[in-house]
Design a protein around this motif. Structure first.
Motif, PDB file in Angstrom:
ATOM      1  N   THR A   1       3.215  -6.284 -11.975  1.00 19.91           N
ATOM      2  CA  THR A   1       1.992  -6.748 -11.311  1.00 19.91           C
ATOM      3  C   THR A   1       1.215  -5.673 -10.567  1.00 19.91           C
ATOM      4  O   THR A   1       0.035  -5.875 -10.276  1.00 19.91           O
ATOM      5  N   GLN A   2       1.833  -4.560 -10.245  1.00 22.68           N
ATOM      6  CA  GLN A   2       1.192  -3.578  -9.364  1.00 22.68           C
ATOM      7  C   GLN A   2       0.311  -2.603 -10.141  1.00 22.68           C
ATOM      8  O   GLN A   2       0.775  -1.944 -11.083  1.00 22.68           O
ATOM      9  N   PRO A   3      -0.954  -2.450  -9.765  1.00 21.70           N
ATOM     10  CA  PRO A   3      -1.832  -1.501 -10.459  1.00 21.70           C
ATOM     11  C   PRO A   3      -1.793  -0.081  -9.890  1.00 21.70           C
ATOM     12  O   PRO A   3      -2.208   0.864 -10.564  1.00 21.70           O
ATOM     13  N   LEU A   4      -1.308   0.095  -8.654  1.00 14.06           N
ATOM     14  CA  LEU A   4      -1.337   1.402  -8.020  1.00 14.06           C
ATOM     15  C   LEU A   4      -0.269   2.325  -8.610  1.00 14.06           C
ATOM     16  O   LEU A   4       0.913   1.988  -8.645  1.00 14.06           O
ATOM     17  N   VAL A   5      -0.702   3.511  -9.023  1.00  9.67           N
ATOM     18  CA  VAL A   5       0.176   4.445  -9.712  1.00  9.67           C
ATOM     19  C   VAL A   5       1.320   4.909  -8.824  1.00  9.67           C
ATOM     20  O   VAL A   5       2.476   4.973  -9.257  1.00  9.67           O
ATOM     21  N   ASN A   6       1.021   5.237  -7.555  1.00  7.61           N
ATOM     22  CA  ASN A   6       2.081   5.775  -6.699  1.00  7.61           C
ATOM     23  C   ASN A   6       3.169   4.745  -6.391  1.00  7.61           C
ATOM     24  O   ASN A   6       4.328   5.083  -6.207  1.00  7.61           O
ATOM     25  N   ILE A   7       2.821   3.492  -6.370  1.00  7.31           N
ATOM     26  CA  ILE A   7       3.819   2.441  -6.192  1.00  7.31           C
ATOM     27  C   ILE A   7       4.644   2.265  -7.471  1.00  7.31           C
ATOM     28  O   ILE A   7       5.874   2.116  -7.432  1.00  7.31           O
TER      29      ILE A   7
ATOM     30  N   GLY B   1       0.799  -1.215   0.000  1.00  8.25           N
ATOM     31  CA  GLY B   1       0.000   0.000   0.000  1.00  8.25           C
ATOM     32  C   GLY B   1       0.834   1.268   0.000  1.00  8.25           C
ATOM     33  O   GLY B   1       1.925   1.349  -0.580  1.00  8.25           O
ATOM     34  N   ASN B   2       0.324   2.287   0.699  1.00  6.34           N
ATOM     35  CA  ASN B   2       0.998   3.582   0.740  1.00  6.34           C
ATOM     36  C   ASN B   2       2.354   3.517   1.433  1.00  6.34           C
ATOM     37  O   ASN B   2       3.264   4.283   1.095  1.00  6.34           O
ATOM     38  N   THR B   3       2.471   2.623   2.421  1.00  6.50           N
ATOM     39  CA  THR B   3       3.763   2.477   3.096  1.00  6.50           C
ATOM     40  C   THR B   3       4.830   2.064   2.095  1.00  6.50           C
ATOM     41  O   THR B   3       5.950   2.587   2.100  1.00  6.50           O
ATOM     42  N   LEU B   4       4.478   1.140   1.222  1.00  2.00           N
ATOM     43  CA  LEU B   4       5.401   0.708   0.179  1.00  2.00           C
ATOM     44  C   LEU B   4       5.702   1.854  -0.789  1.00  2.00           C
ATOM     45  O   LEU B   4       6.854   2.067  -1.177  1.00  2.00           O
TER      46      LEU B   4
END
Length: 690
Positions: free
Chosen positions: A94-100, A57-60
């Motif tokens: 694999t990650q869909p989250l933009v900030n990651i 999540g955001n921590t990552l």
């Protein structure tokens, strides 16, 4: 120090919310080198690495951003391991989250761009460092290109930055010569189309830096391909040449491709394809392997067209055949020069930092450069079309090449950033030859104007003077030849020399014939009831006017006065009040014709009036009379003719002189020494003869 120690302690907290808040603050502060140095000395780097590997999540996201900023400061490299690289590659896939995704890509950009001399746990940098991880996630490159279509501009920028870093490393640091395969893989995945669309989009301001870098890398690759010399001993090069021979259908008449280079091969196998000699390798000297790539790409994509072209050329006489291969190489060189590929690969980035207007910003981007292959094909087709249109022969090769160069400058060079490649291809295919020639002459004049300065202006002034003299002679010869003018039956004092005997008298005549004497001193005329089939001679014309007595000429032929005039000028023009055209000659009646009882002094009177039937006749006689009196012509027809002849003569001289003929030094200009006014002109060559 206490705050940093506390921050590091909270990074190792068992509670995710505490870690999240700590790393959130860290990503903002770690950009300060002094803070980063204290953070590392407090043992914060292992904890940050752990979060990058294990957090979610955001921590990552905050952890990845913090690590990438630390790497930008050239710190923390001793904690970059293959495990970190695999984690970043995995997230990209694999990650869909933009900030990651942004943080993961930023870390990979730093790793790929890091100098190879650095010491670390990885042991290698550049694309080599990513290869083991990419082998585990083969979709990596595909997903990276796919991210270029994201609606998030920052993510697009991160993706393109990583692609740029991989490309630059592959091109500059690949010792095994495998970079072309890597570049081709990127192209097959659609990177060219994706970047082209970004370069034409409204998001260009957000992506300016990575887009300009991609543009520079494209030039770098073109330059690298051009620098590769074509060598018949190299398998790939020999294979490429063989493909040209096979595609030409030569194998159908001369055996299979095993005949290439053998005694069974036709003796003109390469010249038939458009090479100058039977040793084709040296002809790629200026274009290198880039020229070979462009040629083979055209042949592979348009094999049927290629075969038809060769067949069509083979039916023509040798001098009239268009050398297709040479034309292809000429187009490659033209595009290479147009896009200034040889300039520094950092120039675009430097130029971007100096941009101060929207116009310059738009011109900095060259999206059409990305469609090099399509431009080459369109340029080659244009060359073939111009060769056919102009009826060119072997000796005209460079002339057609120059036309293609101007065509590319006009169509490709003037294209806006958002103009589609299909529109450019259409314009290249349909650009009119006549318009192209006009552009060529304009550019030629500008080029020599810059090179010769006052010398060219002197030539132009001389030619304009000679053109004026030529037109003067032509107009006066019209007067010497004579002409019929319709004449009204009822007329008054404006229709001829005025005396008491003929003032207000009706003369039953319908035509007036006027002719200049051979010595050009008298204007003879007579009135007739009808127009005779045989033109009267001077002896038959019972009236004459001494031109020395003429004071002015009044006409409604031209509504526009001369461009320059003075108060003392004797030229008079009036705006026509009716549709009929009139030329009225004014002057002074000789004393023998004056009534001694009337003291008229120097009063100006009408000597002759002419009514030309056509605009051309009016122009010839009005300007002929004026020029005979050493005055400037005033009609549009005459001035246009003067300008046309002067311009034509200048162009002929420019076309017959090349820079190398004079070495760009002071040229020897033609003179008029020894030539008097009795001369003629050869319009075909614009040479004056005595």
């Amino acid at each position: 120090m206490d705050n940093i120690s506390d921050l590091v302690a909270r990074l190792g907290s068992d509670e995710d919310s505490v870690r999240k808040m700590a790393v959130f603050k860290l990503q903002s502060a770690i950009g300060d080198p002094s803070f980063a140095d204290m953070f590392i000395s407090e043992g914060g780097l292992p904890k940050l690495r752990f979060l990058c590997l294990q957090a979610t999540g955001n921590t990552l996201a905050y952890s990845l951003t913090s690590l990438s900023r630390l790497l930008e400061l050239d710190m923390g490299w001793d904690h970059i391991s293959q495990e970190i690289i695999e984690r970043a590659v995995e997230l990209v896939v694999t990650q869909p989250l933009v900030n990651i995704l942004r943080g993961a890509m930023s870390i990979l950009v730093a790793i790929v761009s890091h100098p190879h001399t650095g010491a670390s746990l990885v042991g290698s940098f550049g694309f080599q460092a990513l290869k083991p991880a990419v082998a585990l996630y083969p979709q990596f490159m595909e997903m990276l290109v796919a991210r270029l279509s994201s609606a998030d501009h920052a993510l697009c920028a991160n993706s393109l930055q990583l692609i740029n870093a991989l490309m630059r490393d592959a091109v500059t640091n690949d010792l095994e010569g495998e970079w072309p395969k890597f570049i081709k893989k990127l192209q097959d995945l659609g990177v060219i189309r994706a970047v082209y669309m970004l370069m034409q989009s409204t998001a260009i301001h957000d992506l300016a830096h990575p887009l300009l870098e991609f543009q520079s890398l494209t030039k770098l690759m073109l330059r690298k391909w051009r620098d590769i010399k074509v060598d018949m001993e190299t398998a790939d090069h020999r294979r490429a040449l063989r493909s040209l021979y096979v595609a030409s259908s030569a194998s159908k008449s001369g055996g299979d491709d095993s005949t290439l280079g053998s005694k069974k091969a036709p003796p003109d196998r390469w010249r038939r394809l458009g090479f100058e000699t039977e040793s084709p390798a040296w002809e790629f000297e200026n274009t290198g392997f880039l020229g070979m790539m462009d040629l083979t790409d055209f042949v592979q994509k348009y094999e049927d067209t290629y075969q038809k072209l060769l067949l069509e050329q083979s039916t023509k006489p040798l001098q009239q055949r268009c050398p297709i291969t040479r034309a292809s190489l000429a187009v490659t060189s033209t595009l290479y020069e147009h896009f200034e590929v040889d300039k520094s690969d950092n120039e675009d980035s430097q130029r971007y930092t100096l941009l101060d207007s929207r116009t310059n910003f738009e011109k900095a981007f060259k999206p059409l450069l990305l469609h090099w292959s399509r431009l080459h094909t369109a340029g080659l087709n244009a060359y073939l079309r111009l060769w056919k249109t102009t009826g060119a022969e072997a000796d005209d090769f460079e002339k057609v090449e120059e036309l293609v160069r101007i065509l590319v400058e006009q169509v490709v060079g003037e294209a806006s950033r958002t103009k589609d490649i299909a529109e450019v291809e259409e314009e290249l295919a349909e650009f009119e030859y006549q318009k192209l020639r006009e552009l060529q002459m304009e550019l030629l004049e500008l080029t020599y104007e810059d090179a010769w300065g006052h010398h060219l202006r002197q030539v132009r002034e001389e030619l304009n003077h000679e053109a004026l003299q030529f037109v003067k002679e032509q107009r006066i010869r019209c007067l010497l030849q004579g002409a019929w003018f319709p004449h009204s039956i009822g007329y008054g004092s404006e229709n001829g020399p005025v005396t008491k005997a003929n003032l207000n008298r009706n003369v039953p005549s319908a035509w007036r014939y006027v002719k200049l004497s051979h010595n050009r001193r008298f204007l003879h005329y007579a009135d007739y009831e009808g127009r005779a089939e045989k033109e009267p001679g001077l002896d038959d014309l019972n009236n004459k006017i001494d031109l020395s007595a003429v004071s002015s000429v009044v006409s409604n032929v031209s509504a526009s006065p001369p461009s320059t005039s003075s108060s003392s000028s004797t030229i008079k023009t009036t705006v026509p009040a009716q549709t009929s055209t009139k030329i009225t000659v004014h002057g002074y009646i000789p004393s023998s014709h004056k009534d001694s009882s009337v003291s008229q002094g120097d009063k100006e009177m009408v000597l002759l009036q002419l009514n030309p039937q056509s605009h051309t006749l009016a122009s010839e006689w009005l300007d002929g009379l004026l020029m005979l009196l050493n005055q400037q012509p005033i009609t549009a027809d005459t001035n246009k003719l003067v300008n046309l002849i002067g311009s034509y003569g200048l162009k002929i001289r420019l076309l017959n002189v090349r820079f190398e003929d004079v070495g760009l030094e002071e040229p020897v200009l033609p003179t008029r020494d020894g030539v008097d006014e009795d001369y003629y002109y050869d319009i075909g060559g614009m040479d004056a003869g005595a």
